[in-house]
Design an enzyme around this catalytic site. Sequence first.
Site, mmCIF file in Angstrom:
data_model
loop_
_atom_site.group_PDB
_atom_site.id
_atom_site.type_symbol
_atom_site.label_atom_id
_atom_site.label_comp_id
_atom_site.label_asym_id
_atom_site.label_seq_id
_atom_site.Cartn_x
_atom_site.Cartn_y
_atom_site.Cartn_z
ATOM 1 N N GLY A 15 25.149 -7.004 -50.964
ATOM 2 C CA GLY A 15 24.812 -7.522 -49.636
ATOM 3 C C GLY A 15 25.556 -6.821 -48.515
ATOM 4 N N TYR A 16 25.390 -7.356 -47.290
ATOM 5 C CA TYR A 16 25.970 -6.708 -46.113
ATOM 6 C C TYR A 16 27.497 -6.621 -46.220
ATOM 7 C CZ TYR A 16 27.371 -5.518 -41.456
ATOM 8 O OH TYR A 16 27.970 -4.874 -40.405
ATOM 9 N N PRO A 38 18.508 -9.290 -61.642
ATOM 10 C CA PRO A 38 17.925 -8.176 -62.395
ATOM 11 C C PRO A 38 17.066 -7.255 -61.518
ATOM 12 C CG PRO A 38 17.682 -10.236 -63.597
ATOM 13 C CD PRO A 38 18.219 -10.597 -62.247
ATOM 14 N N ASP A 113 33.424 -17.324 -47.672
ATOM 15 C CA ASP A 113 33.785 -17.839 -46.339
ATOM 16 C C ASP A 113 33.433 -16.752 -45.329
ATOM 17 O OD1 ASP A 113 34.862 -20.439 -46.507
ATOM 18 O OD2 ASP A 113 36.689 -19.691 -47.397
ATOM 19 N N LYS A 134 30.290 -24.721 -46.609
ATOM 20 C CA LYS A 134 31.489 -23.935 -46.946
ATOM 21 C C LYS A 134 32.685 -24.861 -47.188
ATOM 22 C CE LYS A 134 30.064 -19.534 -44.917
ATOM 23 N NZ LYS A 134 30.404 -18.351 -44.143
ATOM 24 N N ASN A 154 36.846 -13.705 -39.466
ATOM 25 C CA ASN A 154 36.320 -13.677 -38.094
ATOM 26 C C ASN A 154 35.089 -12.779 -38.010
ATOM 27 O OD1 ASN A 154 38.042 -15.659 -36.970
ATOM 28 N ND2 ASN A 154 39.721 -14.215 -37.267
ATOM 29 N N CYS A 155 34.786 -12.199 -36.826
ATOM 30 C CA CYS A 155 33.485 -11.517 -36.694
ATOM 31 C C CYS A 155 33.492 -10.155 -37.374
ATOM 32 C CB CYS A 155 33.165 -11.277 -35.226
ATOM 33 S SG CYS A 155 33.119 -12.776 -34.260
HETATM 34 N N1 NAP Z 1 31.877 -12.989 -40.050
HETATM 35 C C1 NAP Z 1 30.739 -12.348 -39.909
HETATM 36 O O1 NAP Z 1 30.498 -11.722 -38.875
HETATM 37 C C2 NAP Z 1 29.744 -12.372 -41.029
HETATM 38 C C3 NAP Z 1 28.594 -11.572 -40.970
HETATM 39 C C4 NAP Z 1 27.720 -11.593 -42.048
HETATM 40 C C5 NAP Z 1 27.975 -12.420 -43.143
HETATM 41 N N2 NAP Z 1 29.100 -13.192 -43.162
HETATM 42 C C6 NAP Z 1 29.406 -14.069 -44.316
HETATM 43 O O2 NAP Z 1 29.565 -13.226 -45.472
HETATM 44 C C7 NAP Z 1 29.001 -13.861 -46.612
HETATM 45 C C8 NAP Z 1 27.920 -12.955 -47.219
HETATM 46 O O3 NAP Z 1 26.869 -12.781 -46.264
HETATM 47 P P1 NAP Z 1 25.975 -11.455 -46.224
HETATM 48 O O4 NAP Z 1 25.272 -11.430 -44.902
HETATM 49 O O5 NAP Z 1 26.800 -10.287 -46.614
HETATM 50 O O6 NAP Z 1 24.919 -11.785 -47.375
HETATM 51 P P2 NAP Z 1 23.547 -11.026 -47.660
HETATM 52 O O7 NAP Z 1 23.674 -9.585 -47.366
HETATM 53 O O8 NAP Z 1 22.427 -11.748 -46.954
HETATM 54 O O9 NAP Z 1 23.328 -11.283 -49.224
HETATM 55 C C9 NAP Z 1 24.362 -11.103 -50.164
HETATM 56 C C10 NAP Z 1 23.781 -11.064 -51.551
HETATM 57 O O10 NAP Z 1 23.333 -12.362 -51.956
HETATM 58 C C11 NAP Z 1 22.430 -12.171 -53.041
HETATM 59 N N3 NAP Z 1 21.212 -12.966 -52.818
HETATM 60 C C12 NAP Z 1 20.344 -12.892 -51.791
HETATM 61 N N4 NAP Z 1 19.301 -13.726 -51.981
HETATM 62 C C13 NAP Z 1 19.501 -14.315 -53.180
HETATM 63 C C14 NAP Z 1 18.771 -15.254 -53.952
HETATM 64 N N5 NAP Z 1 17.621 -15.735 -53.514
HETATM 65 N N6 NAP Z 1 19.285 -15.653 -55.135
HETATM 66 C C15 NAP Z 1 20.455 -15.167 -55.578
HETATM 67 N N7 NAP Z 1 21.197 -14.239 -54.896
HETATM 68 C C16 NAP Z 1 20.718 -13.833 -53.720
HETATM 69 C C17 NAP Z 1 22.025 -10.701 -53.070
HETATM 70 O O11 NAP Z 1 22.698 -10.067 -54.149
HETATM 71 P P3 NAP Z 1 21.885 -9.404 -55.386
HETATM 72 O O12 NAP Z 1 20.563 -8.945 -54.864
HETATM 73 O O13 NAP Z 1 22.786 -8.294 -55.790
HETATM 74 O O14 NAP Z 1 21.757 -10.470 -56.409
HETATM 75 C C18 NAP Z 1 22.544 -10.200 -51.731
HETATM 76 O O15 NAP Z 1 22.872 -8.832 -51.751
HETATM 77 C C19 NAP Z 1 28.489 -15.232 -46.148
HETATM 78 O O16 NAP Z 1 29.492 -16.186 -46.370
HETATM 79 C C20 NAP Z 1 28.288 -15.027 -44.657
HETATM 80 O O17 NAP Z 1 28.391 -16.243 -43.931
HETATM 81 C C21 NAP Z 1 29.986 -13.170 -42.139
#
Ligand code: NAP
Length: 317
Positions: A15-16, A38, A113, A134, A154-155
């Site tokens: 993910g991101y 998978p 988190d 969370k 944080n951000c």
């Molecule tokens: N502080 C900030 O500015 C900020 C910004 C963005 C995110 N975050 C936090 O960071 C954390 C991760 O967020 P993210 O944006 O990085 O996540 P993301 O890119 O949307 O997704 C992370 C991973 O979750 C898995 N996933 C997605 N849909 C799924 C499903 N339907 N079933 C099972 N697994 C699934 C996928 O992994 P696979 O495809 O490999 O299974 C995906 O690569 C969260 O807690 C978010 O709140 C914080």
Amino acid sequence: MEGEKNRILVFGGTGYVGRYIVKASVSIGHPTLVYTRPLNSQTPPSKTQLCNDFNSMGVTLVQGELEHDQILKVIKQVDIVICVLAYPQLMEQLKIIDAIKVAGNVKRFIPADFGVIEDRINPLPPFQAVLDKKRNIRRAIEAAGIPHTFVSSNCCGAYFVNYLLRPCEKIDNIAVYGNGDTKAVLNYEEDIAMYTIKVANDPRTCNRVVNYRPSKNIISQNELISLWEQKCGQSFNKNFIPGEEIVKLSETLPPPDNIPVSVLHSIFVRGDTVAFEIGEDDLEASQLYHDYNYTSIHQLLDIFLVNPPAPASAAFG
Ligand SMILES: NC(=O)c1ccc[n+]([C@@H]2O[C@H](COP(=O)([O-])OP(=O)(O)OC[C@H]3O[C@@H](n4cnc5c(N)ncnc54)[C@H](OP(=O)(O)O)[C@@H]3O)[C@@H](O)[C@H]2O)c1
């Protein structure tokens, strides 16, 4: 002599935020595993490419569903588990917590988190609902007696700077949320990842909350825009979006569109990333790791000047 490096398992590593965590873990020399759904003919080419990149970096990819027996088998092989699953999957972490408890070998769990310190703020209801999940995960980890660290990163700096300033687009107007004077903490994603790997290995951070608030990354939107104007030699018109308008949007937009506006309100109107002083009893990443040379917001803008990222989407993870 340095002992063997801890084996780190990442959920959501494609993910991101996750891809930065995986790269940081590998760069420090940790045997790194990524648990991923998978791969099949429906898998987007970008994810397949990322998985190939991970393979070349020596990452062990484990393909499976979020199902007890499958995840237990992998968790038994590692020392540290870091979860960066997407927001809709937050409660799936209960399965990971259960498996970690059964396995009994995990030295540290860091749940998804990676934002504000949810136990110390009260944002608008749509964001509050995300943070409630969370918080519930935090309480479940504590109740299970699993060694953990809760990180408040944080951000994500590159994400938010891209969203606010839109460096790769030819624009004259920049939207400013609230009056633009509220300070926010914007940390470069590479540093968030590096701090997280350090925190995961650090005995001082066990069962504690760690805030990532380096002093050179605290900035208001007005200061950010001035800095960007100096660096790119252009003046921008500011379109101020009053806090009340953002509150109204959070009440009228359908879910999940009401979440991003509530996040913007929390960060840039309420100032939730700097809502409290770091006290003597609090842990802060740049104070814990003085020697780590993090990227300041000035340096991040320099990176964007030379290499503007792809246009920002309006979605938040
Ligand atoms: N502080 C900030 O500015 C900020 C910004 C963005 C995110 N975050 C936090 O960071 C954390 C991760 O967020 P993210 O944006 O990085 O996540 P993301 O890119 O949307 O997704 C992370 C991973 O979750 C898995 N996933 C997605 N849909 C799924 C499903 N339907 N079933 C099972 N697994 C699934 C996928 O992994 P696979 O495809 O490999 O299974 C995906 O690569 C969260 O807690 C978010 O709140 C914080």
